[in-house]
Design an enzyme around this catalytic site. Structure first.
Site, PDB file in Angstrom:
ATOM      1  N   TYR A  63     -40.207  27.279  12.983  1.00 19.83           N
ATOM      2  CA  TYR A  63     -40.217  26.029  13.757  1.00 19.83           C
ATOM      3  C   TYR A  63     -41.244  26.105  14.888  1.00 19.83           C
ATOM      4  CZ  TYR A  63     -35.738  25.000  11.399  1.00 19.83           C
ATOM      5  OH  TYR A  63     -34.760  24.777  10.474  1.00 19.83           O
TER       6      TYR A  63
HETATM    7  N1  NAP Z   1     -32.324  25.193   6.825  1.00 22.68           N
HETATM    8  C1  NAP Z   1     -33.247  24.265   6.686  1.00 22.68           C
HETATM    9  O1  NAP Z   1     -34.054  24.294   5.737  1.00 22.68           O
HETATM   10  C2  NAP Z   1     -33.337  23.154   7.703  1.00 22.68           C
HETATM   11  C3  NAP Z   1     -34.087  22.003   7.437  1.00 22.68           C
HETATM   12  C4  NAP Z   1     -34.116  20.989   8.415  1.00 22.68           C
HETATM   13  C5  NAP Z   1     -33.408  21.152   9.597  1.00 22.68           C
HETATM   14  N2  NAP Z   1     -32.704  22.300   9.830  1.00 22.68           N
HETATM   15  C6  NAP Z   1     -31.955  22.502  11.105  1.00 22.68           C
HETATM   16  O2  NAP Z   1     -31.138  21.405  11.323  1.00 22.68           O
HETATM   17  C7  NAP Z   1     -31.385  20.881  12.630  1.00 22.68           C
HETATM   18  C8  NAP Z   1     -31.096  19.422  12.631  1.00 22.68           C
HETATM   19  O3  NAP Z   1     -31.774  18.758  11.546  1.00 22.68           O
HETATM   20  P1  NAP Z   1     -32.418  17.379  11.758  1.00 22.68           P
HETATM   21  O4  NAP Z   1     -33.443  17.640  12.743  1.00 22.68           O
HETATM   22  O5  NAP Z   1     -32.903  16.739  10.575  1.00 22.68           O
HETATM   23  O6  NAP Z   1     -31.161  16.600  12.406  1.00 22.68           O
HETATM   24  P2  NAP Z   1     -30.582  15.164  12.408  1.00 22.68           P
HETATM   25  O7  NAP Z   1     -29.454  15.307  13.369  1.00 22.68           O
HETATM   26  O8  NAP Z   1     -30.345  14.641  11.047  1.00 22.68           O
HETATM   27  O9  NAP Z   1     -31.750  14.270  13.054  1.00 22.68           O
HETATM   28  C9  NAP Z   1     -32.144  14.494  14.377  1.00 22.68           C
HETATM   29  C10 NAP Z   1     -32.968  13.335  14.915  1.00 22.68           C
HETATM   30  O10 NAP Z   1     -32.228  12.146  14.783  1.00 22.68           O
HETATM   31  C11 NAP Z   1     -32.438  11.320  15.929  1.00 22.68           C
HETATM   32  N3  NAP Z   1     -31.116  11.093  16.565  1.00 22.68           N
HETATM   33  C12 NAP Z   1     -30.163  11.997  16.850  1.00 22.68           C
HETATM   34  N4  NAP Z   1     -29.099  11.409  17.419  1.00 22.68           N
HETATM   35  C13 NAP Z   1     -29.377  10.093  17.492  1.00 22.68           C
HETATM   36  C14 NAP Z   1     -28.670   8.977  17.973  1.00 22.68           C
HETATM   37  N5  NAP Z   1     -27.442   9.094  18.498  1.00 22.68           N
HETATM   38  N6  NAP Z   1     -29.254   7.760  17.871  1.00 22.68           N
HETATM   39  C15 NAP Z   1     -30.482   7.632  17.351  1.00 22.68           C
HETATM   40  N7  NAP Z   1     -31.221   8.659  16.879  1.00 22.68           N
HETATM   41  C16 NAP Z   1     -30.659   9.876  16.940  1.00 22.68           C
HETATM   42  C17 NAP Z   1     -33.372  12.065  16.865  1.00 22.68           C
HETATM   43  O11 NAP Z   1     -34.704  11.605  16.642  1.00 22.68           O
HETATM   44  P3  NAP Z   1     -35.695  11.465  17.912  1.00 22.68           P
HETATM   45  O12 NAP Z   1     -35.764  12.838  18.496  1.00 22.68           O
HETATM   46  O13 NAP Z   1     -36.975  10.990  17.331  1.00 22.68           O
HETATM   47  O14 NAP Z   1     -35.029  10.474  18.839  1.00 22.68           O
HETATM   48  C18 NAP Z   1     -33.230  13.508  16.398  1.00 22.68           C
HETATM   49  O15 NAP Z   1     -34.372  14.274  16.634  1.00 22.68           O
HETATM   50  C19 NAP Z   1     -32.833  21.278  12.951  1.00 22.68           C
HETATM   51  O16 NAP Z   1     -33.093  21.300  14.334  1.00 22.68           O
HETATM   52  C20 NAP Z   1     -32.848  22.659  12.343  1.00 22.68           C
HETATM   53  O17 NAP Z   1     -32.246  23.580  13.244  1.00 22.68           O
HETATM   54  C21 NAP Z   1     -32.643  23.274   8.891  1.00 22.68           C
END
Ligand code: NAP
Length: 331
Positions: free
Chosen positions: A58
Site C-alpha cells: 500500500y
Molecule cells: N486483501 C486485499 O487484497 C485487500 C484489497 C482491498 C482492500 N483491502 C483492505 O481493506 C481495507 C478497506 O477496503 P476498502 O478501501 O475498499 O474499504 P471500503 O470500506 O469498502 O471503502 C472505503 C471508502 O469508502 C468511502 N466511505 C467510507 N465510509 C463512507 C461513508 N460513511 N459515506 C460515504 N463514503 C464512505 C471512502 O471513500 P473516500 O475516502 O473517497 O471518501 C473510503 O475511502 C483497505 O484499507 C485495506 O486495508 C484488502
C-alpha cells in the site's frame, strides 16, 4: 464495539477494523483535504477499534509508515495486521520483507502476517516454513492468508495453519459465499472482509456509473469497455445500479444510512470476524462504527439477501473482483 476471536489464535479483534490503505496511497484514493492519518487513527482508537490492517504494497510502504507513526505509543493496545506480497514469499525475500515492514511500522512484532495473494512459486511448504520460523522468533504472532480460494486454502491447510482469510465481501459482491466461506468455517479460519462498502459505492453517494471515480469502477460489475477494466466480461452495471437503488429504499424505510445497513448485514454473516473499513476521514469512521452496535434482525437480513440475490447469481462464484474466470487469481 464488539470483539470476536481470530480463529484459534487467541487474538480478539474489533468487529470493525481500520483499513490503512487509504492513509498511505493518495495516488489511488486521491488527495483529500479531509484525510488526516493521525485524526483517523485516533478516532478509530477512541471508538474501540483495535484491529489495523495494512500491507507492504500500500503506497509502496507509505501506509505501514503512516500507521506506525499514528499509533505511536498506543501500539501495544492494538492488533496490527500486515501482508507480504506474493512475489516476496520465497524464504529469503520473506524474511527481508518482514524486517522492512517491522521497520516501517516501528514495532518489533506484527500480530497477524498475511500472504496477500496466492502464489505458485515457491511451494506453500517453503513459504509456510519461513512464516513459521518468523512466528517462533516472535516477529509475527499469527499467520493468515488473503484471497485464497477453495483449492489454494485446501492446499495451504494441508501444509500448515492459517487463522484467517481476508476476502472481498460485501452486499454487492457475495461470491465468497458459494464455497470459500463454508470452507473457512469448517476449518476455523476467520473471515476478514475487505471492501465492506465496495469502496464507497455502498454509501449510495454515486447515482450514476459515470460519477464513480474510474479507479473504483474496474470490478466485474462494470463493463469491460470502461477505463482500466481487465476482466473482459460484459459486466452488470444496470443490475448493480438497480440493486443499489433498492437497497437505498430499504435503508430509508428502516431509517438507517445505507452504509450502516451494509456493515450490519456483513457483520451478521456466518464466519465473519471483522470487516475492515477504508478509513481516512474521522467523520466517516464515526458514522460507520455505529453499525457495530446495531442488530437489524433476521427479517431485515433475509430481505436484504433477497434484494441482492440476482446480483450474486449474475456475478457467480468467481471470487476475483477484477479478473474474469480464465484469469481469476482466487482459485
Ligand atoms: N486483501 C486485499 O487484497 C485487500 C484489497 C482491498 C482492500 N483491502 C483492505 O481493506 C481495507 C478497506 O477496503 P476498502 O478501501 O475498499 O474499504 P471500503 O470500506 O469498502 O471503502 C472505503 C471508502 O469508502 C468511502 N466511505 C467510507 N465510509 C463512507 C461513508 N460513511 N459515506 C460515504 N463514503 C464512505 C471512502 O471513500 P473516500 O475516502 O473517497 O471518501 C473510503 O475511502 C483497505 O484499507 C485495506 O486495508 C484488502
Amino acid at each position: 464495539m464488539h470483539y470476536r476471536p481470530l480463529g484459534a489464535s487467541g487474538i480478539r479483534v474489533s468487529v470493525l477494523g481500520f483499513g490503512a490503505w487509504q492513509i498511505g496511497d493518495p495516488r489511488y484514493w486521491g488527495d483529500d483535504a479531509e484525510s488526516d492519518a493521525q485524526a483517523a487513527v485516533d478516532t478509530a482508537l477512541d471508538a474501540g477499534i483495535n484491529f489495523f490492517d495494512t500491507a507492504e504494497v500500500y503506497g509502496d510502504g507509505a501506509s505501514e509508515e503512516a500507521l506506525g507513526k499514528a499509533l505511536g505509543a498506543r501500539r501495544e493496545e492494538v492488533v496490527i495486521a500486515s501482508k507480504v506480497a506474493p512475489e516476496h514469499c520465497a524464504p529469503d525475500k520473506l524474511f527481508a520483507a518482514c524486517e522492512e515492514s517491522l521497520r516501517r511500522l516501528g514495532t518489533d512484532y506484527i500480530d497477524l502476517y498475511q500472504v496477500h495473494w496466492p502464489f505458485r512459486d515457491p511451494s506453500f511448504e517453503e513459504a509456510y516454513a519461513a512464516l513459521d520460523r518468523l512466528r517462533h522468533e516472535g516477529k509475527i504472532r499469527a499467520i493468515g492468508v488473503s484471497n485464497f480460494g477453495r483449492q489454494d486454502l485446501t492446499d495451504w491447510l494441508a501444509v500448515g495453519d492459517a487463522v484467517s482469510n481476508q476476502l472481498g465481501y460485501n452486499l454487492v459482491f457475495r461470491a465468497v459465499e458459494y464455497d470459500i466461506v463454508p470452507l473457512c468455517r469448517r476449518n476455523d479460519v476467520a473471515v476478514i472482509a475487505y471492501m465492506p462498502l465496495m469502496q464507497g459505492l455502498l454509501s449510495g453517494r454515486w447515482e450514476k456509473v459515470d460519477d464513480i471515480p474510474p479507479a473504483r469502477r474496474r470490478t466485474r460489475h462494470f463493463s469491460s469497455r470502461r477505463e482500466g477494466v481487465r476482466h473482459g466480461e460484459r459486466g452488470c452495471e444496470r443490475l448493480l445500479m438497480e440493486t443499489l437503488g433498492e437497497l437505498r429504499r430499504f435503508a430509508d424505510a428502516i431509517g438507517l444510512p445505507l452504509a450502516t445497513v451494509a456493515l450490519c448485514w456483513l457483520l451478521a454473516q456466518p464466519g465473519v470476524s471483522s470487516a475492515i473499513i477504508g478509513a481516512r476521514k474521522p467523520r466517516q469512521i464515526l458514522r460507520n462504527v455505529r453499525a457495530a452496535e446495531l442488530d437489524i434482525g433476521p427479517a431485515a437480513i433475509a430481505q436484504i439477501n433477497e434484494i441482492t440475490a440476482p446480483l450474486k447469481r449474475a456475478l457467480g462464484p468467481n471470487a476475483d473482483m477484477w479478473e474474469g474466470e480464465d484469469d481469476a487469481r482466487i482459485r
